[in-house]
Design a protein around this motif. Structure first.
Motif, short mmCIF file in Angstrom:
data_model
loop_
_atom_site.label_atom_id
_atom_site.label_comp_id
_atom_site.label_asym_id
_atom_site.label_seq_id
_atom_site.Cartn_x
_atom_site.Cartn_y
_atom_site.Cartn_z
N LEU A 393 0.85 -1.19 0.00
CA LEU A 393 0.00 0.00 0.00
C LEU A 393 0.88 1.24 0.00
O LEU A 393 1.86 1.31 0.75
N GLU A 394 0.55 2.21 -0.84
CA GLU A 394 1.31 3.45 -0.89
C GLU A 394 0.41 4.62 -0.52
O GLU A 394 -0.80 4.59 -0.75
N PRO A 395 0.99 5.69 0.05
CA PRO A 395 0.17 6.85 0.44
C PRO A 395 -0.28 7.65 -0.78
O PRO A 395 0.48 7.85 -1.73
N TRP A 396 -1.53 8.09 -0.74
CA TRP A 396 -2.10 8.97 -1.76
C TRP A 396 -2.50 10.27 -1.10
O TRP A 396 -2.65 10.34 0.12
N LEU A 397 -2.66 11.29 -1.90
CA LEU A 397 -3.11 12.57 -1.36
C LEU A 397 -4.15 13.20 -2.28
O LEU A 397 -4.21 12.90 -3.47
N ALA A 398 -4.97 14.05 -1.67
CA ALA A 398 -5.98 14.80 -2.42
C ALA A 398 -5.40 16.14 -2.85
O ALA A 398 -4.75 16.81 -2.06
N LEU A 399 -5.61 16.51 -4.11
CA LEU A 399 -5.08 17.76 -4.66
C LEU A 399 -6.22 18.71 -5.01
O LEU A 399 -7.29 18.27 -5.47
N GLU A 400 -5.99 19.99 -4.82
CA GLU A 400 -6.87 21.04 -5.34
C GLU A 400 -5.98 22.00 -6.10
O GLU A 400 -5.05 22.58 -5.53
N ILE A 401 -6.24 22.16 -7.39
CA ILE A 401 -5.39 23.01 -8.23
C ILE A 401 -6.24 24.16 -8.79
O ILE A 401 -7.29 23.93 -9.39
N LEU A 402 -5.76 25.40 -8.55
CA LEU A 402 -6.39 26.58 -9.14
C LEU A 402 -5.61 26.98 -10.37
O LEU A 402 -4.38 27.11 -10.31
#
Length: 456
Positions: A393-402
């Motif tokens: 299992l690898e870490p994921w992250l949530a992105l918000e791009i403007l």
């Protein structure tokens, strides 16, 4: 207490926090004009060298009969833990937004943090003196973000000082005074520093009672007892005082010489106190890991002591001893990002005289074996044999791009190259869209930020 206002300046990186703090120091007469210099509160040589704020810095100002306690904060995402600790010690925040850039990614995160702590937020548009300022568009973005009205948004130029006096008046009017506390002393430690002669010096917000020189106090979590050697305010240099009262922000000299005994988020109170300790801060989770080895094996103990001292001032730093057949003994360290890693390595060399060999950074993987075992792996060479592994299992992250709409195609292409899962897209303002996505953390570290800047 009714005349005290505790606040922080929060913003995206390079939106003018330190410059605004400079103007406040000048206007309130906290620093004499002949001693004034740019980025006055950035005390570390590395901060001045790089032109960024790395450490939060408190300062006490007095203006028109009020005490204004400011905690200046960093803007870079790698130092967001500094921001969270500062905001837990205040009642309000000045949200600064660059008129030439508008609301940015870190603006969103600091607003979310300030709201979670129920702080009074004063929206301020900075750099209004620049020809390329987009004041109307920036105000529209702030109204969309905060749900505020035009009349609630202030406009300043931190460079020229325009509008700063009105901002100070608004801080007094809008940010609430500290609440009344109990009679027994109780304080929250939001930062530390270490003095060879005076030991650990706690930066604290007093919520209850009064702390004086000679008081016998204790740390709640650490359990250590100490006699207060001195208390005082930040002006911004240490300024001794008779006492620290409820609502005030200042320093407490503990005399404790072991750096690892104390930690941020701990509570100071009297032994046997009936008051409950503060819940403290959530422990930050490192996202990047790298091994640090001293260039000379003789400096291993020096490196350990230096990391312990750094940990005192930077509680987001994680380290544990490890050894390499080639490089000898060293430390596996965890960081909040790549800039954090760079800063720590530079501080070890500049502040402590310990030059290090820095291994290639990696992320943490959770490995499950066929025998039912489970472990966290930081280094590729520590992976078990492939035949023993059932799942990784690898870490994921949530992105918000403007982004501007014309760059959408290139950004989507870049996200796919980095194995991202594309989410929803919405109109953020007249000139920008917000895109949400999820991505493996390891891909983010693979030059994603630089490539994103290039395509957008």
């Amino acid at each position: 207490m009714p005349t005290i206002r505790n606040f922080s300046i929060i913003a995206h990186i390079d939106h003018g926090k330190s410059t605004l703090a400079d103007r406040m120091l000048e206007l309130t007469g906290t620093v004499e004009k002949r001693k004034m210099k740019e980025q006055y509160l950035d005390r570390m040589p590395l901060e001045r060298e790089r032109g960024i704020t790395i450490k939060m810095q408190p300062v006490r100002m007095e203006w028109q009969g009020y005490v204004l306690n400011l905690i200046d904060t960093p803007g870079h995402i790698d130092f967001s833990y500094e921001v969270s600790r500062a905001l837990a010690a205040v009642e309000g925040a000045v949200l600064l937004v660059d008129a030439t850039q508008g609301v940015q990614a870190q603006t969103l995160s600091v607003v979310e943090l300030a709201r979670s702590l129920h702080l009074a937020i004063i929206p301020v548009i900075n750099k209004i003196d620049l020809a390329q300022a987009r004041i109307f568009q920036t105000a529209a973005e702030l109204k969309n973000l905060l749900g505020c009205q035009d009349g609630e948004i202030l406009q300043v130029s931190a460079r020229t000082g325009e509008g700063v006096e009105k901002l100070l008046e608004e801080i007094i009017r809008k940010i609430p005074a500290p609440p009344e506390g109990a009679l027994e002393p109780r304080a929250l430690i939001f930062d530390f520093e270490y003095s060879t002669h005076r030991g650990v010096i706690a930066h604290a917000r007093v919520f209850d009672g009064e702390i004086k020189k000679g008081d016998r106090l204790k740390f709640s979590a650490a359990g250590g007892n100490f006699i207060v050697g001195e208390v005082g305010f930040f002006k911004p240099e240490f300024s001794p005082a008779a006492s620290l009262k409820a609502g005030e922000i200042g320093y407490v000299v503990t005399g404790i010489k072991e750096a690892k005994v104390v930690r941020v988020g701990d509570t100071i109170f009297k032994e046997g106190s009936r008051l409950a300790p503060f819940s403290g801060y959530l422990e930050p989770k490192p996202v990047a890991f790298s091994s640090l080895y001293p260039e000379s094996e003789d400096q291993f103990d020096d490196l350990r002591r230096a990391l312990e001292r750094l940990k005192l001032a930077d509680s987001s730093l994680f380290f544990e001893e490890e050894s390499s057949g080639v490089l000898g003994r060293g430390f596996r360290c965890g960081f909040l990002g790549m800039l954090h890693l760079e800063i720590v390595a530079q501080r070890l060399a500049q502040d402590f005289g310990v030059k290090t060999i820095v291994a290639t950074p990696s992320v943490k993987y959770r490995v499950k074996t066929r025998r039912g075992g489970e472990s966290d792996i930081y280094s590729p060479h520590k992976f078990p044999d492939e035949s023993e592994v059932s799942e990784v299992l690898e870490p994921w992250l949530a992105l918000e791009i403007l982004m501007p709409p014309e760059t959408m195609g290139q950004v989507l292409k870049l996200l796919k190259e980095h194995e991202a899962v594309i989410g929803e897209t919405r109109k953020f303002s007249d000139s920008r869209f917000e895109l949400r996505a999820e991505m493996p953390l390891g891909e983010l570290m693979r030059d994603f930020f630089d490539e994103l800047k290039s395509v957008s």
